[in-house]
Design a protein around this motif. Structure first.
Motif, PDB file in Angstrom:
ATOM      1  N   ALA A 105      46.647 -19.992 -24.870  1.00 39.54           N
ATOM      2  CA  ALA A 105      45.465 -19.337 -25.437  1.00 39.54           C
ATOM      3  C   ALA A 105      45.397 -19.663 -26.927  1.00 39.54           C
ATOM      4  CB  ALA A 105      45.562 -17.833 -25.238  1.00 39.54           C
ATOM      5  N   TYR A 134      38.478 -21.346 -33.534  1.00 37.37           N
ATOM      6  CA  TYR A 134      39.118 -20.466 -32.560  1.00 37.37           C
ATOM      7  C   TYR A 134      38.125 -20.012 -31.494  1.00 37.37           C
ATOM      8  CZ  TYR A 134      40.888 -15.953 -30.846  1.00 37.37           C
ATOM      9  OH  TYR A 134      41.266 -14.893 -30.062  1.00 37.37           O
ATOM     10  N   GLN A 135      36.946 -19.597 -31.901  1.00 38.64           N
ATOM     11  CA  GLN A 135      35.941 -19.131 -30.944  1.00 38.64           C
ATOM     12  C   GLN A 135      35.471 -20.255 -30.035  1.00 38.64           C
ATOM     13  OE1 GLN A 135      33.170 -17.429 -33.728  1.00 38.64           O
ATOM     14  NE2 GLN A 135      34.067 -15.371 -33.555  1.00 38.64           N
ATOM     15  N   LEU A 166      38.222 -20.889 -27.496  1.00 35.30           N
ATOM     16  CA  LEU A 166      38.223 -19.830 -26.480  1.00 35.30           C
ATOM     17  C   LEU A 166      37.124 -20.058 -25.444  1.00 35.30           C
ATOM     18  CD1 LEU A 166      38.840 -16.380 -28.218  1.00 35.30           C
ATOM     19  CD2 LEU A 166      40.261 -17.524 -26.534  1.00 35.30           C
ATOM     20  N   ASP A 174      37.700 -20.579 -21.526  1.00 32.75           N
ATOM     21  CA  ASP A 174      37.110 -19.633 -20.572  1.00 32.75           C
ATOM     22  C   ASP A 174      36.204 -20.327 -19.556  1.00 32.75           C
ATOM     23  OD1 ASP A 174      38.477 -17.606 -21.807  1.00 32.75           O
ATOM     24  OD2 ASP A 174      36.766 -16.881 -22.967  1.00 32.75           O
TER      25      ASP A 174
END
Length: 149
Positions: free
Chosen positions: A38, A138-139, A142, A146
């Motif tokens: 992650a 980072y976003q 992610l 996802d």
């Protein structure tokens, strides 16, 4: 019915198993270094591709099965490159995205195009802007994780 070598190469390229390397990130949190699948703010991507070295004891090549599959699959992907116009890496991305909806595929393509520029922004950011650039990267990571792009 007579099959041509090109048709067979195309069939093998479509049927072949794919190797999906999982991205690993090195995160420094409060002075502690951790590795994780992650992403975290300020994470560094780590290359985790298996090595293709020799065994010291026997002198023979010892490859991880995933590496052997990738080595076997690459010539097939190169053989169908004139038909598809895609590199072996692009074909691997296509195989992973087969199960995604059209909207998710577009989002994945957008993220794939955006990540290099975000990484460059983090590398070039001044100290006062570094946190904001790391947060944007980072976003994006992610979202990529996802969606399972």
């Amino acid at each position: 019915m007579r099959s041509t070598p090109l048709a067979m190469a195309a069939l093998w390229g479509l049927v072949a198993c794919h190797v999906q390397a999982q991205q690993v990130y090195r995160c420094d949190i409060h002075g502690n270094t951790r590795c994780s699948h992650a992403p975290c703010p300020g994470a560094q991507a780590i290359d985790t591709s298996p090595t293709q070295g020799l065994s010291r004891a026997t002198g023979t090549v010892q490859r991880h099965p995933d590496v052997q599959r990738a080595i076997t699959q690459r010539p097939r992907a190169e053989a169908i490159r004139p038909i598809t116009g895609k590199s072996p890496e692009a074909l691997a991305v296509d195989r992973r995205s087969m199960r995604l909806s059209a909207t998710e595929k577009l989002h994945c393509e957008w993220l794939d195009l955006r990540l290099p520029s975000l990484e460059a922004q983090v590398a070039q950011a001044r100290a006062d802007q570094k946190g904001q650039a790391e947060l944007a990267l980072y976003q994006a990571r992610l979202q990529l994780r996802d969606l399972r792009c």
